[in-house]
Design a protein around this motif. Sequence first.
Motif, PDB file in Angstrom:
ATOM      1  N   GLY A 139       0.759  -1.245   0.000  1.00 17.26           N
ATOM      2  CA  GLY A 139       0.000   0.000   0.000  1.00 17.26           C
ATOM      3  C   GLY A 139       0.786   1.288   0.000  1.00 17.26           C
ATOM      4  N   LYS A 140       2.058   1.258  -0.397  1.00 12.72           N
ATOM      5  CA  LYS A 140       2.838   2.499  -0.395  1.00 12.72           C
ATOM      6  C   LYS A 140       2.282   3.496  -1.410  1.00 12.72           C
ATOM      7  N   LEU A 142       4.482  14.611  -5.122  1.00 13.56           N
ATOM      8  CA  LEU A 142       5.315  13.808  -6.019  1.00 13.56           C
ATOM      9  C   LEU A 142       5.569  12.466  -5.349  1.00 13.56           C
ATOM     10  N   PHE A 143       5.028  11.414  -5.942  1.00 20.71           N
ATOM     11  CA  PHE A 143       5.279  10.066  -5.436  1.00 20.71           C
ATOM     12  C   PHE A 143       6.403   9.455  -6.260  1.00 20.71           C
ATOM     13  N   LEU A 144       7.505   9.145  -5.583  1.00 24.37           N
ATOM     14  CA  LEU A 144       8.671   8.574  -6.246  1.00 24.37           C
ATOM     15  C   LEU A 144       8.866   7.144  -5.750  1.00 24.37           C
ATOM     16  N   ASP A 145       8.548   6.189  -6.602  1.00 23.46           N
ATOM     17  CA  ASP A 145       8.666   4.781  -6.232  1.00 23.46           C
ATOM     18  C   ASP A 145      10.095   4.294  -6.438  1.00 23.46           C
ATOM     19  N   GLU A 146      10.509   3.330  -5.600  1.00 26.00           N
ATOM     20  CA  GLU A 146      11.837   2.714  -5.700  1.00 26.00           C
ATOM     21  C   GLU A 146      12.956   3.755  -5.582  1.00 26.00           C
ATOM     22  N   ILE A 147      12.835   4.675  -4.658  1.00 24.60           N
ATOM     23  CA  ILE A 147      13.819   5.757  -4.547  1.00 24.60           C
ATOM     24  C   ILE A 147      15.223   5.240  -4.274  1.00 24.60           C
ATOM     25  N   HIS A 148      15.335   4.042  -3.699  1.00 23.62           N
ATOM     26  CA  HIS A 148      16.662   3.490  -3.411  1.00 23.62           C
ATOM     27  C   HIS A 148      17.464   3.225  -4.681  1.00 23.62           C
ATOM     28  N   ARG A 149      16.777   3.207  -5.824  1.00 26.31           N
ATOM     29  CA  ARG A 149      17.481   2.998  -7.102  1.00 26.31           C
ATOM     30  C   ARG A 149      18.108   4.285  -7.632  1.00 26.31           C
ATOM     31  N   PHE A 150      17.776   5.408  -7.031  1.00 26.60           N
ATOM     32  CA  PHE A 150      18.393   6.671  -7.418  1.00 26.60           C
ATOM     33  C   PHE A 150      19.802   6.749  -6.841  1.00 26.60           C
ATOM     34  N   SER A 151      20.716   7.272  -7.620  1.00 29.17           N
ATOM     35  CA  SER A 151      22.075   7.501  -7.130  1.00 29.17           C
ATOM     36  C   SER A 151      22.072   8.682  -6.160  1.00 29.17           C
ATOM     37  N   LYS A 152      23.219   8.901  -5.487  1.00 29.35           N
ATOM     38  CA  LYS A 152      23.332  10.023  -4.562  1.00 29.35           C
ATOM     39  C   LYS A 152      23.066  11.341  -5.278  1.00 29.35           C
ATOM     40  N   ALA A 153      23.642  11.491  -6.489  1.00 24.70           N
ATOM     41  CA  ALA A 153      23.447  12.735  -7.244  1.00 24.70           C
ATOM     42  C   ALA A 153      21.981  12.932  -7.611  1.00 24.70           C
ATOM     43  N   GLU A 160      13.246  21.227   0.390  1.00 28.43           N
ATOM     44  CA  GLU A 160      13.554  22.312   1.327  1.00 28.43           C
ATOM     45  C   GLU A 160      12.647  23.515   1.119  1.00 28.43           C
ATOM     46  N   ASN A 161      12.323  23.826  -0.155  1.00 28.96           N
ATOM     47  CA  ASN A 161      11.491  24.993  -0.462  1.00 28.96           C
ATOM     48  C   ASN A 161      10.003  24.664  -0.517  1.00 28.96           C
ATOM     49  N   ARG A 162       9.687  23.378  -0.250  1.00 32.25           N
ATOM     50  CA  ARG A 162       8.296  22.918  -0.242  1.00 32.25           C
ATOM     51  C   ARG A 162       7.588  23.179  -1.572  1.00 32.25           C
ATOM     52  N   TRP A 163       8.345  23.045  -2.664  1.00 34.77           N
ATOM     53  CA  TRP A 163       7.715  23.144  -3.977  1.00 34.77           C
ATOM     54  C   TRP A 163       6.840  21.920  -4.246  1.00 34.77           C
ATOM     55  N   VAL A 164       7.209  20.804  -3.629  1.00 39.78           N
ATOM     56  CA  VAL A 164       6.402  19.595  -3.713  1.00 39.78           C
ATOM     57  C   VAL A 164       6.351  18.942  -2.337  1.00 39.78           C
ATOM     58  N   THR A 165       5.320  18.149  -2.128  1.00 43.09           N
ATOM     59  CA  THR A 165       5.319  17.224  -0.995  1.00 43.09           C
ATOM     60  C   THR A 165       5.818  15.899  -1.549  1.00 43.09           C
ATOM     61  N   LEU A 166       7.032  15.548  -1.196  1.00 42.06           N
ATOM     62  CA  LEU A 166       7.634  14.324  -1.714  1.00 42.06           C
ATOM     63  C   LEU A 166       7.229  13.133  -0.851  1.00 42.06           C
ATOM     64  N   ILE A 167       6.672  12.128  -1.493  1.00 42.47           N
ATOM     65  CA  ILE A 167       6.399  10.853  -0.830  1.00 42.47           C
ATOM     66  C   ILE A 167       7.190   9.795  -1.587  1.00 42.47           C
ATOM     67  N   ALA A 168       8.226   9.284  -0.957  1.00 41.42           N
ATOM     68  CA  ALA A 168       9.120   8.328  -1.596  1.00 41.42           C
ATOM     69  C   ALA A 168       8.908   6.945  -0.998  1.00 41.42           C
ATOM     70  N   ALA A 169       8.937   5.940  -1.842  1.00 40.20           N
ATOM     71  CA  ALA A 169       8.740   4.557  -1.394  1.00 40.20           C
ATOM     72  C   ALA A 169      10.001   3.749  -1.633  1.00 40.20           C
TER      73      ALA A 169
END
Length: 450
Positions: free
Chosen positions: A74-75, A123-134, A144-153
Amino acid sequence: MEPDLFTAAAEDRQEKDPSSSPLAVRMRPRTLDEVVGQQHLLKPGSPLRRLVGDGDGGPAGASSVILWGPPGIGKTTLAYVVSKATNKRFVELSAITAGVKEVRAVIEGARRAAGGYGKETVLFLDEIHRFSKAQQDSLLPAVENRWVTLIAATTENPYFSIISPLLSRSLLLTLEPLTDEDLRGLLDRALTDERGLGGAVTLPEDAEAHLLRVAGGDARRALTALEAAAGAAIAKREPEITLQTVEETVDRAAVKYDRDGDQHYDVASALIKSIRGSDVDAALHYLARMIEAGEDPRFIARRLMISASEDIGLADPNALPIAVAAAQAVAMIGFPEAALTLSHATIALALAPKSNAATTAIGAALADVRNGLAGSVPPHLRDGHYKGAAKLGHAQGYVYPHDVPGGIAAQQYAPDEVRGRQYYEPTRYGAEARYADVVERVRARLKGDE
Protein backbone atom coordinates in the motif's frame (compact mmCIF):
# COMPACT_ATOMS: atom_id res chain seq x y z
CA MET A 1 4.61 17.39 -19.47
CA GLU A 2 1.75 17.33 -16.93
CA PRO A 3 1.33 13.76 -15.59
CA ASP A 4 -1.51 14.84 -13.30
CA LEU A 5 -3.68 15.48 -16.36
CA PHE A 6 -3.42 11.81 -17.28
CA THR A 7 -4.28 10.87 -13.71
CA ALA A 8 -7.29 13.15 -13.77
CA ALA A 9 -8.41 11.70 -17.10
CA ALA A 10 -8.09 8.17 -15.75
CA GLU A 11 -10.14 9.10 -12.70
CA ASP A 12 -12.79 10.68 -14.92
CA ARG A 13 -13.02 7.50 -17.03
CA GLN A 14 -13.30 5.40 -13.89
CA GLU A 15 -16.15 7.50 -12.54
CA LYS A 16 -18.07 7.26 -15.82
CA ASP A 17 -17.32 3.58 -16.43
CA PRO A 18 -15.87 1.86 -13.33
CA SER A 19 -15.60 -1.49 -15.11
CA SER A 20 -13.00 -0.02 -17.48
CA SER A 21 -10.35 -0.07 -14.74
CA PRO A 22 -8.72 -3.12 -13.11
CA LEU A 23 -10.25 -4.25 -9.84
CA ALA A 24 -7.12 -3.23 -7.94
CA VAL A 25 -7.54 0.32 -9.25
CA ARG A 26 -11.28 0.45 -8.59
CA MET A 27 -10.78 -0.70 -5.01
CA ARG A 28 -7.99 1.75 -4.29
CA PRO A 29 -8.84 3.44 -0.97
CA ARG A 30 -10.15 6.97 -1.21
CA THR A 31 -9.56 7.83 2.45
CA LEU A 32 -7.24 6.68 5.20
CA ASP A 33 -10.18 4.91 6.83
CA GLU A 34 -10.42 2.57 3.82
CA VAL A 35 -6.75 1.55 3.99
CA VAL A 36 -6.27 -2.07 5.13
CA GLY A 37 -3.51 -2.90 7.56
CA GLN A 38 -0.95 -0.38 8.86
CA GLN A 39 -3.07 0.36 11.90
CA HIS A 40 0.04 1.57 13.74
CA LEU A 41 0.21 4.45 11.23
CA LEU A 42 -3.51 5.22 11.18
CA LYS A 43 -4.21 5.91 14.83
CA PRO A 44 -5.88 9.25 15.69
CA GLY A 45 -3.22 11.92 15.98
CA SER A 46 -0.60 9.86 14.15
CA PRO A 47 1.87 11.68 11.86
CA LEU A 48 0.08 10.29 8.79
CA ARG A 49 -3.29 11.56 10.05
CA ARG A 50 -1.79 14.96 10.74
CA LEU A 51 -0.16 15.01 7.32
CA VAL A 52 -3.61 15.09 5.74
CA GLY A 53 -4.93 17.48 8.38
CA ASP A 54 -7.07 14.78 9.98
CA GLY A 55 -7.39 15.15 13.74
CA ASP A 56 -5.87 17.34 16.41
CA GLY A 57 -2.70 19.22 15.77
CA GLY A 58 -3.23 20.10 12.13
CA PRO A 59 -1.00 19.01 9.25
CA ALA A 60 2.37 17.50 10.09
CA GLY A 61 5.35 19.74 9.47
CA ALA A 62 7.35 17.37 7.31
CA SER A 63 7.63 18.27 3.63
CA SER A 64 8.85 14.81 2.70
CA VAL A 65 7.65 11.33 3.64
CA ILE A 66 9.51 8.06 3.16
CA LEU A 67 7.43 4.87 3.13
CA TRP A 68 9.51 1.78 3.86
CA GLY A 69 8.15 -1.73 3.51
CA PRO A 70 7.82 -4.83 1.28
CA PRO A 71 6.06 -4.72 -2.12
CA GLY A 72 2.29 -4.75 -2.47
CA ILE A 73 1.34 -3.43 0.97
CA GLY A 74 0.00 0.00 0.00
CA LYS A 75 2.84 2.50 -0.40
CA THR A 76 1.44 3.90 -3.67
CA THR A 77 -2.07 3.82 -2.21
CA LEU A 78 -1.05 5.88 0.83
CA ALA A 79 0.58 8.49 -1.41
CA TYR A 80 -2.58 8.67 -3.53
CA VAL A 81 -4.81 8.99 -0.46
CA VAL A 82 -2.65 11.80 0.90
CA SER A 83 -2.93 13.72 -2.38
CA LYS A 84 -6.72 13.25 -2.50
CA ALA A 85 -7.20 14.17 1.15
CA THR A 86 -5.15 17.35 0.80
CA ASN A 87 -6.60 18.20 -2.63
CA LYS A 88 -3.19 18.30 -4.26
CA ARG A 89 -1.96 17.30 -7.70
CA PHE A 90 -0.65 13.73 -7.73
CA VAL A 91 2.37 12.99 -9.92
CA GLU A 92 3.95 9.55 -9.92
CA LEU A 93 7.47 8.66 -11.05
CA SER A 94 9.48 5.47 -10.77
CA ALA A 95 13.20 5.63 -10.07
CA ILE A 96 13.58 2.63 -12.36
CA THR A 97 12.66 4.64 -15.48
CA ALA A 98 12.95 8.28 -14.44
CA GLY A 99 16.07 10.39 -14.06
CA VAL A 100 17.06 13.90 -13.03
CA LYS A 101 15.50 15.34 -16.20
CA GLU A 102 12.07 13.94 -15.37
CA VAL A 103 12.34 15.01 -11.73
CA ARG A 104 13.22 18.57 -12.72
CA ALA A 105 10.30 18.66 -15.16
CA VAL A 106 7.89 17.64 -12.40
CA ILE A 107 9.35 20.20 -10.00
CA GLU A 108 9.05 22.95 -12.61
CA GLY A 109 5.46 21.89 -13.28
CA ALA A 110 4.76 22.00 -9.56
CA ARG A 111 6.13 25.54 -9.29
CA ARG A 112 3.96 26.66 -12.23
CA ALA A 113 0.88 24.99 -10.75
CA ALA A 114 1.46 26.62 -7.36
CA GLY A 115 2.09 30.03 -8.86
CA GLY A 116 -0.53 29.87 -11.60
CA TYR A 117 -3.58 28.53 -9.79
CA GLY A 118 -2.46 27.79 -6.25
CA LYS A 119 -2.43 24.01 -6.60
CA GLU A 120 0.21 22.18 -4.59
CA THR A 121 1.76 18.93 -5.82
CA VAL A 122 2.41 15.54 -4.28
CA LEU A 123 5.31 13.81 -6.02
CA PHE A 124 5.28 10.07 -5.44
CA LEU A 125 8.67 8.57 -6.25
CA ASP A 126 8.67 4.78 -6.23
CA GLU A 127 11.84 2.71 -5.70
CA ILE A 128 13.82 5.76 -4.55
CA HIS A 129 16.66 3.49 -3.41
CA ARG A 130 17.48 3.00 -7.10
CA PHE A 131 18.39 6.67 -7.42
CA SER A 132 22.07 7.50 -7.13
CA LYS A 133 23.33 10.02 -4.56
CA ALA A 134 23.45 12.73 -7.24
CA GLN A 135 19.90 11.95 -8.34
CA GLN A 136 18.65 12.09 -4.75
CA ASP A 137 20.51 15.38 -4.29
CA SER A 138 18.40 16.86 -7.12
CA LEU A 139 15.31 16.46 -4.92
CA LEU A 140 16.63 18.54 -2.03
CA PRO A 141 15.77 22.06 -3.31
CA ALA A 142 12.16 21.04 -3.98
CA VAL A 143 11.86 19.47 -0.54
CA GLU A 144 13.55 22.31 1.33
CA ASN A 145 11.49 24.99 -0.46
CA ARG A 146 8.30 22.92 -0.24
CA TRP A 147 7.72 23.14 -3.98
CA VAL A 148 6.40 19.59 -3.71
CA THR A 149 5.32 17.22 -0.99
CA LEU A 150 7.63 14.32 -1.71
CA ILE A 151 6.40 10.85 -0.83
CA ALA A 152 9.12 8.33 -1.60
CA ALA A 153 8.74 4.56 -1.39
CA THR A 154 11.48 2.02 -0.82
CA THR A 155 11.72 -1.69 -0.12
CA GLU A 156 15.27 -1.32 1.21
CA ASN A 157 16.51 0.02 4.53
CA PRO A 158 16.43 3.82 4.04
CA TYR A 159 19.34 4.33 6.42
CA PHE A 160 21.51 2.52 3.90
CA SER A 161 19.89 3.56 0.63
CA ILE A 162 18.82 7.20 1.07
CA ILE A 163 21.14 10.16 1.55
CA SER A 164 21.25 11.69 5.03
CA PRO A 165 20.10 15.22 4.05
CA LEU A 166 16.93 13.82 2.50
CA LEU A 167 16.37 11.39 5.36
CA SER A 168 16.75 14.13 7.97
CA ARG A 169 14.11 16.24 6.21
CA SER A 170 11.65 13.38 5.97
CA LEU A 171 9.03 11.68 8.05
CA LEU A 172 10.00 7.99 7.97
CA LEU A 173 7.04 5.59 8.14
CA THR A 174 7.66 1.85 8.35
CA LEU A 175 4.90 -0.25 6.79
CA GLU A 176 4.22 -3.74 8.08
CA PRO A 177 3.47 -6.78 5.87
CA LEU A 178 -0.25 -7.35 5.36
CA THR A 179 -1.71 -10.23 7.32
CA ASP A 180 -4.17 -12.80 5.99
CA GLU A 181 -6.84 -11.02 8.02
CA ASP A 182 -6.01 -7.73 6.28
CA LEU A 183 -6.25 -9.34 2.85
CA ARG A 184 -9.42 -11.22 3.79
CA GLY A 185 -11.09 -7.91 4.60
CA LEU A 186 -9.89 -6.49 1.30
CA LEU A 187 -11.30 -9.44 -0.66
CA ASP A 188 -14.62 -9.26 1.18
CA ARG A 189 -14.91 -5.58 0.36
CA ALA A 190 -14.06 -6.17 -3.30
CA LEU A 191 -16.69 -8.91 -3.53
CA THR A 192 -19.53 -6.79 -2.16
CA ASP A 193 -18.67 -3.15 -2.89
CA GLU A 194 -20.31 -1.58 -5.93
CA ARG A 195 -16.92 -0.32 -7.02
CA GLY A 196 -15.79 -3.93 -7.11
CA LEU A 197 -17.82 -7.00 -7.98
CA GLY A 198 -21.03 -5.81 -6.37
CA GLY A 199 -22.06 -9.22 -5.05
CA ALA A 200 -22.00 -10.86 -8.49
CA VAL A 201 -20.26 -13.94 -7.05
CA THR A 202 -19.35 -15.43 -3.70
CA LEU A 203 -16.02 -16.83 -2.52
CA PRO A 204 -16.04 -20.09 -0.52
CA GLU A 205 -13.53 -20.57 2.27
CA ASP A 206 -11.24 -23.02 0.42
CA ALA A 207 -11.01 -20.78 -2.65
CA GLU A 208 -10.38 -17.74 -0.45
CA ALA A 209 -7.60 -19.58 1.41
CA HIS A 210 -5.90 -20.40 -1.90
CA LEU A 211 -6.17 -16.80 -3.09
CA LEU A 212 -4.53 -15.66 0.15
CA ARG A 213 -1.67 -18.10 -0.37
CA VAL A 214 -1.21 -17.03 -3.97
CA ALA A 215 -1.20 -13.36 -2.93
CA GLY A 216 1.69 -13.85 -0.54
CA GLY A 217 0.78 -10.72 1.44
CA ASP A 218 0.49 -8.57 -1.71
CA ALA A 219 -2.83 -6.69 -1.90
CA ARG A 220 -2.49 -5.93 -5.61
CA ARG A 221 -1.81 -9.57 -6.41
CA ALA A 222 -4.79 -10.67 -4.33
CA LEU A 223 -7.20 -8.36 -6.14
CA THR A 224 -5.80 -9.25 -9.56
CA ALA A 225 -6.23 -12.96 -8.87
CA LEU A 226 -9.75 -12.38 -7.53
CA GLU A 227 -10.72 -10.41 -10.63
CA ALA A 228 -9.48 -13.16 -12.95
CA ALA A 229 -11.25 -15.89 -10.99
CA ALA A 230 -14.47 -13.89 -10.72
CA GLY A 231 -14.45 -13.22 -14.46
CA ALA A 232 -14.11 -16.94 -15.17
CA ALA A 233 -16.91 -17.83 -12.74
CA ILE A 234 -19.27 -15.24 -14.23
CA ALA A 235 -18.46 -16.45 -17.76
CA LYS A 236 -19.44 -19.98 -16.69
CA ARG A 237 -22.59 -18.60 -15.02
CA GLU A 238 -21.48 -19.97 -11.68
CA PRO A 239 -22.75 -18.22 -8.53
CA GLU A 240 -19.50 -18.82 -6.64
CA ILE A 241 -15.79 -18.87 -7.35
CA THR A 242 -14.76 -22.47 -6.80
CA LEU A 243 -11.30 -23.64 -5.83
CA GLN A 244 -10.99 -25.27 -9.26
CA THR A 245 -11.75 -21.95 -10.95
CA VAL A 246 -9.11 -20.19 -8.87
CA GLU A 247 -6.54 -22.87 -9.71
CA GLU A 248 -7.35 -22.60 -13.43
CA THR A 249 -7.22 -18.81 -13.61
CA VAL A 250 -4.07 -18.26 -11.57
CA ASP A 251 -2.42 -21.35 -13.07
CA ARG A 252 -1.32 -22.60 -9.70
CA ALA A 253 -2.50 -25.67 -7.86
CA ALA A 254 -3.58 -25.37 -4.27
CA VAL A 255 -0.90 -26.73 -1.98
CA LYS A 256 -2.17 -28.89 0.86
CA TYR A 257 -0.59 -26.87 3.62
CA ASP A 258 -2.16 -25.21 6.63
CA ARG A 259 0.08 -22.66 8.25
CA ASP A 260 -1.66 -23.26 11.58
CA GLY A 261 -2.19 -27.02 11.33
CA ASP A 262 -0.50 -30.39 10.91
CA GLN A 263 0.76 -29.77 7.38
CA HIS A 264 2.69 -26.73 8.59
CA TYR A 265 4.62 -28.76 11.14
CA ASP A 266 4.87 -31.92 9.03
CA VAL A 267 6.42 -30.15 6.04
CA ALA A 268 8.72 -28.05 8.24
CA SER A 269 9.83 -31.25 10.00
CA ALA A 270 10.42 -32.99 6.67
CA LEU A 271 12.55 -30.06 5.48
CA ILE A 272 14.84 -30.21 8.51
CA LYS A 273 15.08 -34.02 8.46
CA SER A 274 15.96 -33.96 4.76
CA ILE A 275 18.73 -31.44 5.46
CA ARG A 276 19.92 -33.62 8.35
CA GLY A 277 19.93 -36.63 6.01
CA SER A 278 21.88 -34.68 3.34
CA ASP A 279 19.13 -35.22 0.72
CA VAL A 280 19.39 -31.87 -0.99
CA ASP A 281 16.68 -32.62 -3.55
CA ALA A 282 14.10 -33.64 -0.94
CA ALA A 283 14.99 -30.56 1.10
CA LEU A 284 14.39 -28.31 -1.90
CA HIS A 285 11.06 -30.03 -2.56
CA TYR A 286 9.80 -29.28 0.95
CA LEU A 287 11.20 -25.76 0.77
CA ALA A 288 9.28 -25.21 -2.47
CA ARG A 289 6.06 -26.48 -0.86
CA MET A 290 6.45 -24.03 2.00
CA ILE A 291 7.19 -21.13 -0.33
CA GLU A 292 4.33 -21.96 -2.68
CA ALA A 293 1.90 -22.20 0.24
CA GLY A 294 2.83 -18.70 1.37
CA GLU A 295 4.78 -19.65 4.49
CA ASP A 296 6.43 -16.75 6.30
CA PRO A 297 10.02 -16.70 4.96
CA ARG A 298 11.26 -15.65 8.38
CA PHE A 299 9.88 -18.87 9.87
CA ILE A 300 11.80 -20.91 7.28
CA ALA A 301 14.97 -18.92 7.94
CA ARG A 302 14.68 -19.50 11.69
CA ARG A 303 14.40 -23.26 11.13
CA LEU A 304 17.54 -23.18 8.96
CA MET A 305 19.49 -21.33 11.66
CA ILE A 306 18.48 -23.96 14.21
CA SER A 307 19.48 -26.75 11.83
CA ALA A 308 22.90 -25.19 11.29
CA SER A 309 23.75 -25.64 14.98
CA GLU A 310 21.66 -28.70 15.77
CA ASP A 311 22.78 -30.94 12.90
CA ILE A 312 25.98 -29.43 11.47
CA GLY A 313 27.78 -27.50 14.19
CA LEU A 314 31.56 -27.51 13.98
CA ALA A 315 31.62 -30.06 11.16
CA ASP A 316 31.17 -26.97 8.99
CA PRO A 317 31.67 -23.73 10.98
CA ASN A 318 30.41 -21.74 7.97
CA ALA A 319 26.94 -23.28 8.16
CA LEU A 320 25.63 -21.00 10.92
CA PRO A 321 26.96 -17.75 9.33
CA ILE A 322 25.31 -18.78 6.05
CA ALA A 323 21.99 -19.42 7.80
CA VAL A 324 22.18 -16.16 9.78
CA ALA A 325 23.05 -14.19 6.64
CA ALA A 326 20.09 -15.82 4.88
CA ALA A 327 17.75 -14.80 7.71
CA GLN A 328 19.00 -11.21 7.57
CA ALA A 329 18.63 -11.08 3.79
CA VAL A 330 15.13 -12.57 3.92
CA ALA A 331 14.04 -9.93 6.43
CA MET A 332 15.27 -7.19 4.11
CA ILE A 333 14.01 -8.40 0.72
CA GLY A 334 10.97 -10.60 1.30
CA PHE A 335 9.34 -12.79 -1.32
CA PRO A 336 9.65 -13.51 -4.20
CA GLU A 337 13.42 -12.87 -4.20
CA ALA A 338 13.80 -14.41 -0.73
CA ALA A 339 13.15 -17.81 -2.33
CA LEU A 340 16.62 -17.59 -3.91
CA THR A 341 18.25 -16.86 -0.57
CA LEU A 342 16.43 -19.71 1.18
CA SER A 343 17.41 -22.08 -1.63
CA HIS A 344 21.04 -20.98 -1.30
CA ALA A 345 21.07 -21.69 2.43
CA THR A 346 19.13 -24.96 2.17
CA ILE A 347 21.53 -26.39 -0.40
CA ALA A 348 24.57 -25.35 1.64
CA LEU A 349 23.21 -26.94 4.82
CA ALA A 350 22.03 -30.13 3.13
CA LEU A 351 25.44 -30.75 1.55
CA ALA A 352 27.48 -29.79 4.62
CA PRO A 353 29.13 -32.50 6.75
CA LYS A 354 26.96 -33.27 9.75
CA SER A 355 27.60 -33.32 13.49
CA ASN A 356 25.20 -33.17 16.42
CA ALA A 357 28.05 -32.91 18.92
CA ALA A 358 27.10 -29.37 19.92
CA THR A 359 23.51 -30.52 20.50
CA THR A 360 24.45 -33.50 22.66
CA ALA A 361 27.08 -31.47 24.54
CA ILE A 362 24.69 -28.80 25.77
CA GLY A 363 22.05 -31.46 26.42
CA ALA A 364 24.38 -33.38 28.71
CA ALA A 365 25.53 -30.22 30.49
CA LEU A 366 21.94 -29.08 31.05
CA ALA A 367 21.00 -32.51 32.37
CA ASP A 368 23.75 -32.34 35.00
CA VAL A 369 22.74 -28.83 36.06
CA ARG A 370 19.09 -29.86 36.33
CA ASN A 371 20.12 -32.86 38.44
CA GLY A 372 21.80 -30.60 40.97
CA LEU A 373 25.41 -30.91 39.75
CA ALA A 374 26.11 -27.19 39.99
CA GLY A 375 28.70 -26.80 42.70
CA SER A 376 30.59 -23.73 43.80
CA VAL A 377 32.93 -21.94 41.45
CA PRO A 378 36.55 -22.83 42.39
CA PRO A 379 38.00 -19.98 44.54
CA HIS A 380 40.82 -19.15 42.12
CA LEU A 381 38.24 -18.47 39.34
CA ARG A 382 36.08 -16.13 41.37
CA ASP A 383 35.97 -12.39 40.90
CA GLY A 384 38.88 -10.62 42.55
CA HIS A 385 38.13 -7.05 41.51
CA TYR A 386 36.82 -5.77 44.82
CA LYS A 387 38.26 -4.85 48.19
CA GLY A 388 38.54 -7.83 50.50
CA ALA A 389 38.52 -10.48 47.75
CA ALA A 390 42.07 -11.55 48.56
CA LYS A 391 41.19 -12.14 52.24
CA LEU A 392 38.50 -14.54 51.07
CA GLY A 393 40.96 -16.33 48.82
CA HIS A 394 39.08 -15.28 45.71
CA ALA A 395 41.16 -15.13 42.52
CA GLN A 396 44.22 -16.30 44.47
CA GLY A 397 46.39 -18.84 42.69
CA TYR A 398 44.77 -18.24 39.34
CA VAL A 399 47.20 -18.94 36.49
CA TYR A 400 46.85 -16.50 33.61
CA PRO A 401 46.89 -18.76 30.48
CA HIS A 402 48.61 -16.14 28.35
CA ASP A 403 51.64 -16.30 30.67
CA VAL A 404 52.35 -20.01 30.07
CA PRO A 405 53.77 -21.70 26.97
CA GLY A 406 51.00 -22.85 24.65
CA GLY A 407 48.41 -20.65 26.34
CA ILE A 408 46.88 -23.50 28.37
CA ALA A 409 47.41 -23.65 32.14
CA ALA A 410 47.06 -26.86 34.11
CA GLN A 411 44.39 -25.81 36.58
CA GLN A 412 40.83 -26.74 37.56
CA TYR A 413 38.00 -24.81 35.92
CA ALA A 414 34.89 -26.92 36.61
CA PRO A 415 33.23 -27.23 40.04
CA ASP A 416 34.25 -30.33 42.01
CA GLU A 417 30.85 -31.92 41.36
CA VAL A 418 31.42 -32.13 37.59
CA ARG A 419 35.19 -32.23 37.47
CA GLY A 420 36.29 -34.64 34.77
CA ARG A 421 32.90 -34.70 33.04
CA GLN A 422 33.32 -34.54 29.24
CA TYR A 423 30.26 -33.09 27.52
CA TYR A 424 31.70 -32.34 24.12
CA GLU A 425 32.45 -35.46 22.09
CA PRO A 426 33.48 -34.27 18.62
CA THR A 427 32.95 -36.33 15.51
CA ARG A 428 35.53 -37.00 12.83
CA TYR A 429 33.37 -35.44 10.11
CA GLY A 430 34.37 -32.37 8.14
CA ALA A 431 36.14 -29.57 9.96
CA GLU A 432 35.25 -31.09 13.33
CA ALA A 433 37.98 -33.70 12.88
CA ARG A 434 40.46 -30.93 13.68
CA TYR A 435 38.54 -30.05 16.86
CA ALA A 436 38.61 -33.72 17.89
CA ASP A 437 42.41 -33.68 17.82
CA VAL A 438 42.59 -30.33 19.58
CA VAL A 439 40.23 -31.22 22.42
CA GLU A 440 42.23 -34.35 23.31
CA ARG A 441 45.45 -32.35 23.67
CA VAL A 442 43.74 -29.54 25.58
CA ARG A 443 42.13 -31.89 28.09
CA ALA A 444 45.42 -33.63 28.69
CA ARG A 445 47.23 -30.34 29.30
CA LEU A 446 44.52 -29.09 31.66
CA LYS A 447 45.07 -32.20 33.76
CA GLY A 448 48.83 -31.63 33.70
CA ASP A 449 49.46 -34.81 31.73
CA GLU A 450 51.55 -32.96 29.15
